[in-house]
Design a protein around this motif. Structure first.
Motif, PDB file in Angstrom:
ATOM      1  N   LEU A  41       0.834  -1.208   0.000  1.00  0.00           N
ATOM      2  CA  LEU A  41       0.000   0.000   0.000  1.00  0.00           C
ATOM      3  C   LEU A  41       0.870   1.260   0.000  1.00  0.00           C
ATOM      4  O   LEU A  41       0.616   2.200  -0.752  1.00  0.00           O
ATOM      5  N   ALA A  42       1.897   1.246   0.858  1.00  0.00           N
ATOM      6  CA  ALA A  42       2.781   2.410   0.970  1.00  0.00           C
ATOM      7  C   ALA A  42       3.486   2.656  -0.361  1.00  0.00           C
ATOM      8  O   ALA A  42       3.636   3.805  -0.800  1.00  0.00           O
ATOM      9  N   GLN A  43       3.889   1.577  -1.013  1.00  0.00           N
ATOM     10  CA  GLN A  43       4.572   1.720  -2.304  1.00  0.00           C
ATOM     11  C   GLN A  43       3.609   2.263  -3.364  1.00  0.00           C
ATOM     12  O   GLN A  43       3.965   3.151  -4.145  1.00  0.00           O
ATOM     13  N   ALA A  44       2.378   1.741  -3.359  1.00  0.00           N
ATOM     14  CA  ALA A  44       1.391   2.213  -4.334  1.00  0.00           C
ATOM     15  C   ALA A  44       1.057   3.691  -4.110  1.00  0.00           C
ATOM     16  O   ALA A  44       0.816   4.441  -5.051  1.00  0.00           O
ATOM     17  N   ALA A  45       1.068   4.119  -2.841  1.00  0.00           N
ATOM     18  CA  ALA A  45       0.637   5.484  -2.498  1.00  0.00           C
ATOM     19  C   ALA A  45       1.786   6.492  -2.514  1.00  0.00           C
ATOM     20  O   ALA A  45       1.554   7.682  -2.279  1.00  0.00           O
ATOM     21  N   ARG A  46       3.006   6.040  -2.834  1.00  0.00           N
ATOM     22  CA  ARG A  46       4.181   6.897  -2.565  1.00  0.00           C
ATOM     23  C   ARG A  46       4.100   8.263  -3.242  1.00  0.00           C
ATOM     24  O   ARG A  46       4.577   9.257  -2.684  1.00  0.00           O
ATOM     25  N   GLU A  47       3.509   8.343  -4.441  1.00  0.00           N
ATOM     26  CA  GLU A  47       3.439   9.635  -5.137  1.00  0.00           C
ATOM     27  C   GLU A  47       2.316  10.525  -4.599  1.00  0.00           C
ATOM     28  O   GLU A  47       2.174  11.663  -5.022  1.00  0.00           O
ATOM     29  N   LEU A  48       1.494   9.988  -3.701  1.00  0.00           N
ATOM     30  CA  LEU A  48       0.311  10.723  -3.226  1.00  0.00           C
ATOM     31  C   LEU A  48       0.525  11.337  -1.852  1.00  0.00           C
ATOM     32  O   LEU A  48      -0.351  12.022  -1.339  1.00  0.00           O
ATOM     33  N   LEU A  49       1.674  11.058  -1.232  1.00  0.00           N
ATOM     34  CA  LEU A  49       1.858  11.424   0.172  1.00  0.00           C
ATOM     35  C   LEU A  49       2.550  12.775   0.348  1.00  0.00           C
ATOM     36  O   LEU A  49       3.508  13.085  -0.348  1.00  0.00           O
ATOM     37  N   HIS A  50       2.046  13.560   1.273  1.00  0.00           N
ATOM     38  CA  HIS A  50       2.670  14.816   1.703  1.00  0.00           C
ATOM     39  C   HIS A  50       2.992  14.675   3.194  1.00  0.00           C
ATOM     40  O   HIS A  50       2.380  13.860   3.873  1.00  0.00           O
ATOM     41  N   PRO A  51       3.918  15.507   3.701  1.00  0.00           N
ATOM     42  CA  PRO A  51       4.268  15.368   5.130  1.00  0.00           C
ATOM     43  C   PRO A  51       3.079  15.565   6.066  1.00  0.00           C
ATOM     44  O   PRO A  51       3.042  14.992   7.151  1.00  0.00           O
ATOM     45  N   ASP A  52       2.084  16.373   5.661  1.00  0.00           N
ATOM     46  CA  ASP A  52       0.939  16.625   6.544  1.00  0.00           C
ATOM     47  C   ASP A  52      -0.313  15.850   6.130  1.00  0.00           C
ATOM     48  O   ASP A  52      -1.431  16.167   6.551  1.00  0.00           O
ATOM     49  N   THR A  53      -0.126  14.821   5.293  1.00  0.00           N
ATOM     50  CA  THR A  53      -1.265  13.990   4.881  1.00  0.00           C
ATOM     51  C   THR A  53      -1.892  13.268   6.066  1.00  0.00           C
ATOM     52  O   THR A  53      -1.185  12.745   6.927  1.00  0.00           O
ATOM     53  N   VAL A  54      -3.223  13.258   6.100  1.00  0.00           N
ATOM     54  CA  VAL A  54      -3.966  12.496   7.099  1.00  0.00           C
ATOM     55  C   VAL A  54      -4.532  11.254   6.413  1.00  0.00           C
ATOM     56  O   VAL A  54      -5.137  11.354   5.346  1.00  0.00           O
ATOM     57  N   VAL A  55      -4.316  10.097   7.015  1.00  0.00           N
ATOM     58  CA  VAL A  55      -4.798   8.834   6.453  1.00  0.00           C
ATOM     59  C   VAL A  55      -6.169   8.510   7.049  1.00  0.00           C
ATOM     60  O   VAL A  55      -6.319   8.477   8.274  1.00  0.00           O
ATOM     61  N   VAL A  56      -7.160   8.319   6.181  1.00  0.00           N
ATOM     62  CA  VAL A  56      -8.545   8.119   6.624  1.00  0.00           C
ATOM     63  C   VAL A  56      -9.139   6.894   5.912  1.00  0.00           C
ATOM     64  O   VAL A  56      -9.115   6.827   4.693  1.00  0.00           O
ATOM     65  N   PRO A  57      -9.646   5.920   6.674  1.00  0.00           N
ATOM     66  CA  PRO A  57     -10.266   4.763   6.026  1.00  0.00           C
ATOM     67  C   PRO A  57     -11.696   5.041   5.561  1.00  0.00           C
ATOM     68  O   PRO A  57     -12.395   5.874   6.149  1.00  0.00           O
ATOM     69  N   VAL A  58     -12.111   4.332   4.519  1.00  0.00           N
ATOM     70  CA  VAL A  58     -13.519   4.321   4.129  1.00  0.00           C
ATOM     71  C   VAL A  58     -14.293   3.673   5.275  1.00  0.00           C
ATOM     72  O   VAL A  58     -13.893   2.621   5.771  1.00  0.00           O
ATOM     73  N   PRO A  59     -15.380   4.313   5.730  1.00  0.00           N
ATOM     74  CA  PRO A  59     -16.089   3.762   6.905  1.00  0.00           C
ATOM     75  C   PRO A  59     -16.968   2.573   6.550  1.00  0.00           C
ATOM     76  O   PRO A  59     -17.480   2.461   5.444  1.00  0.00           O
ATOM     77  N   LEU A  60     -17.119   1.702   7.524  1.00  0.00           N
ATOM     78  CA  LEU A  60     -18.057   0.591   7.416  1.00  0.00           C
ATOM     79  C   LEU A  60     -19.393   1.077   7.977  1.00  0.00           C
ATOM     80  O   LEU A  60     -19.411   1.874   8.907  1.00  0.00           O
TER      81      LEU A  60
END
Ligand SMILES: [Zn+2]
Length: 202
Positions: free
Chosen positions: A70-89
């Motif tokens: 996941l981290a590798q797939a997301a590497r171009e999308l990340l900023h230092p202040d990015t907040v990671v949020v899951p899709v809710p169930l």
């Protein structure tokens, strides 16, 4: 692992030279509301069995095991202040199953990247607990107003880039509803990473 040229917004693999800013036919026809999206693996063969195991068994170990992908797939999308949020169930499903596989993935991704994770930033209610068996238009309709930013978390996502995490993307309807809810809460931008991508939307 998906590699090479991918659609900028949904992460589906495309034929052609590796580059940036290519889009698949689906996204060209109906542009998703988020800025960029990636997926680690295709939802077929071993990719499908990984997602199903994550859903039904071995969940914590599996989530930890795929966090690197996941981290590798997301590497171009990340900023230092990015907040990671899951899709809710849906709350009713959460009560039944007692865990959200997207939240597990988000937490493991956060551990891997050092980014802040807010597992309860989004909430989901509404009549439909599941989108299984619904067509594309019905999926979008079922989610109208069902996903909201948790009022007690709104200040923590406002003006921040958000990385939305889910286990599998099919039509993108759920991620679209989450993105709209986040934008109505004044986040700076939304990008999406999913563990797996269904190559052909139903
Ligand atoms: Zn696409």
């Amino acid at each position: 692992m998906i590699g090479g040229l991918v659609c900028e917004t949904c992460g589906v693999p495309l034929f052609g030279e590796e580059g940036f800013g290519a889009y698949c036919d689906n996204c060209l026809t109906s542009q998703p509301p988020w800025t960029a999206g990636r997926a680690a693996i295709l939802y077929e063969g071993i990719g499908r069995s990984i997602v199903l195991r994550l859903k039904h068994a071995d969940r914590t170990d599996m989530a930890r095991g795929v966090a690197g992908l996941l981290a590798q797939a997301a590497r171009e999308l990340l900023h230092p202040d990015t907040v990671v949020v899951p899709v809710p169930l849906h709350w009713r499903r959460l009560a039944m199953r007692q865990y959200n596989q997207a939240a597990l993935l988000a937490q493991e991704l956060s551990r891997k990247t050092g980014l802040t994770c807010i597992p309860d930033a989004l909430t989901r209610s509404g009549r439909h607990e599941s989108l299984d068996g619904l067509g594309r238009a019905d999926r979008f309709a079922a989610l109208q107003g069902a996903i909201r930013v948790n009022p007690s978390r709104a200040a923590q996502v406002a003006d921040r880039p958000v990385l939305l995490v889910d286990d599998v993307m099919t039509s993108g309807a759920t991620c679209a509803a989450c993105t709209q809810a986040l934008y109505s809460s004044q986040v700076r931008e939304v990008s999406v990473v999913t563990l797996a991508r269904v190559a052909h939307s139903p």
